[in-house]
Write an enzyme that holds these catalytic residues in place. Sequence first.
Site, PDB file in Angstrom:
ATOM      1  N   GLY A  35      -1.614  -2.862  -4.019  1.00  0.00           N
ATOM      2  CA  GLY A  35      -2.786  -2.486  -4.401  1.00  0.00           C
ATOM      3  C   GLY A  35      -3.139  -2.865  -3.740  1.00  0.00           C
ATOM      4  N   ASP A  36      -3.963  -4.028  -3.710  1.00  0.00           N
ATOM      5  CA  ASP A  36      -5.288  -4.456  -2.638  1.00  0.00           C
ATOM      6  C   ASP A  36      -4.952  -6.152  -1.861  1.00  0.00           C
ATOM      7  OD1 ASP A  36      -4.647  -5.948  -5.253  1.00  0.00           O
ATOM      8  OD2 ASP A  36      -6.475  -7.179  -5.335  1.00  0.00           O
ATOM      9  N   GLU A  37      -3.458  -6.135  -1.496  1.00  0.00           N
ATOM     10  CA  GLU A  37      -2.810  -6.809  -1.032  1.00  0.00           C
ATOM     11  C   GLU A  37      -2.817  -6.572   0.876  1.00  0.00           C
ATOM     12  OE1 GLU A  37       0.410  -9.092  -2.363  1.00  0.00           O
ATOM     13  OE2 GLU A  37      -0.148  -8.249  -4.764  1.00  0.00           O
TER      14      GLU A  37
END
Length: 334
Positions: A241-243
């Site tokens: 997701g936000d990696e």
Amino acid sequence: MKIDILDFLGISDQICPMHVVIDAEGKILAAGPTLKKLRPETEWVGSSFFDIFDLSRPRWVQSTADLIKTAGSKLHLNFREAPQTGLKGVLAPLPSGQGAFINMSFGISVLEAVRDYDLTSADFSPTDLTIEMLYLVEAKSAAMEASRQLNLRLQGAKIAAEEQAFTDTLTGLKNRRAMDHILNRLIASGRDFALMHVDLDFFKEVNDTLGHAAGDTVLQHVAKLMVQCTRQNDTVARVGGDEFVLIFEGLVDRIQLSGIARRLISSIEEPIPFGDRSCNISASAGTALSSAFAAVEDGALLLHQADVALYAAKNAGRARHFFYQPGMEGAEAS
């Protein structure tokens, strides 16, 4: 019995449209309609056969008498004036030494002739297989072109499908599958490289307060910043997701990598506009080196080391970058 040449001209024009009739002196008495079409400015009747045609074989032919002796043999000739279209011919002597009837065709130069003279089926004998051959050549050419175009489309579709399979649709970065492929290739090559795991801080708050559209805007903005902070041959992948994972091929210098991480974290901390609002996030990063402690044979181990360093950076206050060191696992657990 003396043959009246004129009695044969009508029939000859239909069944042998590329013929010439010569007298015993080599003067042309008649010419077929297709030959006349090839040289519309030529005064055929009365001209010398050797003034219009250059006979290349048989080489021993030097005169009209020699030419008539070639009866039944294949003649190789071409026009003396450009375009010097190649022709094939065969001669049949007329009775009582009145001359000869020479029938001609284009042979393998037929394609060039059709192109140069804009010939149609009406310019060939109804029994001439040339037309069928031309249709076959055209059909083959059309089929080959269609096959080529189809292959190009299939190749393009394959490339597009492969590219789509390795691309994160939201950011345009490589995806997890692509990262795994590149990581395995680098490990197999034995080249040194660095793997940096980056995780966005406070991203969940952006989604919760401003919505997923704002979150998508942030991810796309961060993706551009990462591309700007890396080299063309580096890999930037969104793996969650936000990696994000950054792979630096051939770069294991800690000072340079620390500088890249510092610039990246600093740029991510700049407010990101979304409509009339601003999204404020930061980033934490952890880096593992392929040859820092032992030869890496498993990409999962390197990813684990970078992940451990990343969470050590988060635990130290976020917006930081750490290199993996042995023993960090224990610090993370505590």
